[in-house]
Write a protein that holds these residues in place. Structure first.
Motif, PDB file in Angstrom:
ATOM      1  N   HIS A   1      49.542  53.424  42.385  1.00 30.74           N
ATOM      2  CA  HIS A   1      48.497  53.241  43.391  1.00 30.74           C
ATOM      3  C   HIS A   1      48.254  54.542  44.137  1.00 30.74           C
ATOM      4  O   HIS A   1      49.185  55.286  44.433  1.00 30.74           O
ATOM      5  N   ARG A   2      46.991  54.802  44.448  1.00 26.96           N
ATOM      6  CA  ARG A   2      46.669  55.993  45.211  1.00 26.96           C
ATOM      7  C   ARG A   2      47.111  55.817  46.662  1.00 26.96           C
ATOM      8  O   ARG A   2      46.916  54.765  47.259  1.00 26.96           O
ATOM      9  N   LEU A   3      47.661  56.881  47.218  1.00 26.31           N
ATOM     10  CA  LEU A   3      48.051  56.912  48.619  1.00 26.31           C
ATOM     11  C   LEU A   3      47.457  58.163  49.253  1.00 26.31           C
ATOM     12  O   LEU A   3      47.390  59.217  48.618  1.00 26.31           O
ATOM     13  N   TYR A   4      47.033  58.043  50.500  1.00 28.38           N
ATOM     14  CA  TYR A   4      46.325  59.125  51.164  1.00 28.38           C
ATOM     15  C   TYR A   4      47.038  59.528  52.443  1.00 28.38           C
ATOM     16  O   TYR A   4      47.440  58.692  53.235  1.00 28.38           O
ATOM     17  N   THR A   5      47.168  60.838  52.642  1.00 24.98           N
ATOM     18  CA  THR A   5      47.762  61.367  53.872  1.00 24.98           C
ATOM     19  C   THR A   5      46.658  61.582  54.896  1.00 24.98           C
ATOM     20  O   THR A   5      45.460  61.544  54.571  1.00 24.98           O
ATOM     21  N   ALA A   6      47.068  61.858  56.119  1.00 27.08           N
ATOM     22  CA  ALA A   6      46.092  62.158  57.167  1.00 27.08           C
ATOM     23  C   ALA A   6      45.296  63.419  56.809  1.00 27.08           C
ATOM     24  O   ALA A   6      44.098  63.512  57.078  1.00 27.08           O
ATOM     25  N   ALA A   7      45.954  64.381  56.176  1.00 23.19           N
ATOM     26  CA  ALA A   7      45.261  65.604  55.749  1.00 23.19           C
ATOM     27  C   ALA A   7      44.192  65.272  54.696  1.00 23.19           C
ATOM     28  O   ALA A   7      43.098  65.843  54.710  1.00 23.19           O
TER      29      ALA A   7
ATOM     30  N   GLU B   1      40.025  64.275  41.515  1.00 24.96           N
ATOM     31  CA  GLU B   1      41.062  64.418  40.493  1.00 24.96           C
ATOM     32  C   GLU B   1      40.507  65.114  39.246  1.00 24.96           C
ATOM     33  O   GLU B   1      41.179  65.966  38.659  1.00 24.96           O
ATOM     34  N   LYS B   2      39.279  64.789  38.862  1.00 26.16           N
ATOM     35  CA  LYS B   2      38.681  65.433  37.686  1.00 26.16           C
ATOM     36  C   LYS B   2      38.360  66.900  37.972  1.00 26.16           C
ATOM     37  O   LYS B   2      38.579  67.757  37.125  1.00 26.16           O
ATOM     38  N   GLN B   3      37.838  67.173  39.167  1.00 23.69           N
ATOM     39  CA  GLN B   3      37.509  68.557  39.509  1.00 23.69           C
ATOM     40  C   GLN B   3      38.756  69.436  39.586  1.00 23.69           C
ATOM     41  O   GLN B   3      38.728  70.592  39.186  1.00 23.69           O
ATOM     42  N   LEU B   4      39.830  68.879  40.122  1.00 24.91           N
ATOM     43  CA  LEU B   4      41.079  69.630  40.248  1.00 24.91           C
ATOM     44  C   LEU B   4      41.921  69.577  38.985  1.00 24.91           C
ATOM     45  O   LEU B   4      42.952  70.241  38.898  1.00 24.91           O
ATOM     46  N   ASN B   5      41.476  68.761  38.023  1.00 22.65           N
ATOM     47  CA  ASN B   5      42.220  68.553  36.780  1.00 22.65           C
ATOM     48  C   ASN B   5      43.653  68.113  37.094  1.00 22.65           C
ATOM     49  O   ASN B   5      44.621  68.633  36.548  1.00 22.65           O
ATOM     50  N   ASP B   6      43.744  67.155  38.020  1.00 25.59           N
ATOM     51  CA  ASP B   6      45.044  66.643  38.464  1.00 25.59           C
ATOM     52  C   ASP B   6      44.908  65.141  38.687  1.00 25.59           C
ATOM     53  O   ASP B   6      44.588  64.694  39.784  1.00 25.59           O
ATOM     54  N   GLU B   7      45.152  64.354  37.644  1.00 26.33           N
ATOM     55  CA  GLU B   7      44.952  62.910  37.751  1.00 26.33           C
ATOM     56  C   GLU B   7      45.968  62.225  38.653  1.00 26.33           C
ATOM     57  O   GLU B   7      45.809  61.071  39.013  1.00 26.33           O
ATOM     58  N   ASN B   8      46.997  62.935  39.069  1.00 25.01           N
ATOM     59  CA  ASN B   8      47.995  62.371  39.973  1.00 25.01           C
ATOM     60  C   ASN B   8      47.881  62.936  41.386  1.00 25.01           C
ATOM     61  O   ASN B   8      48.827  62.870  42.159  1.00 25.01           O
ATOM     62  N   ARG B   9      46.725  63.485  41.720  1.00 23.57           N
ATOM     63  CA  ARG B   9      46.528  64.130  43.027  1.00 23.57           C
ATOM     64  C   ARG B   9      46.874  63.188  44.184  1.00 23.57           C
ATOM     65  O   ARG B   9      47.494  63.599  45.153  1.00 23.57           O
ATOM     66  N   PHE B  10      46.471  61.959  44.101  1.00 23.67           N
ATOM     67  CA  PHE B  10      46.701  61.006  45.179  1.00 23.67           C
ATOM     68  C   PHE B  10      47.732  59.938  44.797  1.00 23.67           C
ATOM     69  O   PHE B  10      47.854  58.932  45.477  1.00 23.67           O
ATOM     70  N   ARG B  11      48.454  60.157  43.703  1.00 18.88           N
ATOM     71  CA  ARG B  11      49.412  59.163  43.222  1.00 18.88           C
ATOM     72  C   ARG B  11      50.819  59.743  43.249  1.00 18.88           C
ATOM     73  O   ARG B  11      51.097  60.716  42.560  1.00 18.88           O
ATOM     74  N   PRO B  12      51.714  59.124  44.030  1.00 18.02           N
ATOM     75  CA  PRO B  12      53.107  59.588  43.993  1.00 18.02           C
ATOM     76  C   PRO B  12      53.713  59.275  42.622  1.00 18.02           C
ATOM     77  O   PRO B  12      53.244  58.396  41.906  1.00 18.02           O
TER      78      PRO B  12
END
Length: 140
Positions: free
Chosen positions: A54-60, A38-49
């Protein structure tokens, strides 16, 4: 407890504890990796809907984390491995240039290199005299 393997075709999202189990790591480790991404991509909601904190993860996501883990196991730093796997622009690590003292400039040196250690040997007779300690003025 049975483990269900998630295929990339499934659109389900997994909580950190289940995703970590799929990856064979601890949930706290997956959360640490996620924070780094999230810090590298500068996207703190990368894994958060949007509707959940809560973080959620896809199969990808799991496949991408697995690729990063494999890169790290091959010797790549974790930050670089995660950055490459997730497509972040990771700055290359630059080692600071070594400084050369006056005595090293004037004296011929022999350098021995090994995979982990570089050793430089300087002929002491060609070195500049060592600086005197501050208290040498009182010595007679």
């Amino acid at each position: 407890m049975s483990t269900q393997t998630i295929s990339p075709e499934q659109d389900s999202e997994l909580v950190a504890s289940v995703a970590a189990e799929q990856l064979g790591i601890k949930a706290v480790t997956l959360r640490k990796y996620s924070t780094m991404v999230e810090k590298q991509l500068n996207d703190e909601n990368r894994f958060r809907p949007a509707d959940n904190s809560h973080r959620l993860y896809t199969a990808a996501d799991l496949k991408t984390f697995q690729a990063a883990i494999e890169l790290a196991e091959q010797g790549t730093t974790l930050a670089t491995a995660l950055g490459r796997a997730f497509g972040a622009k990771v700055p290359t690590s630059k080692q600071p240039a070594a400084t050369t003292t006056q005595s090293e400039k004037s004296a011929p040196a022999t350098t021995t290199k090994s995979p982990l250690i570089t050793t430089t040997t300087v002929d002491p007779s060609k070195m500049a005299p060592a600086a005197k300690p501050w208290w040498h003025f009182w010595e007679k």
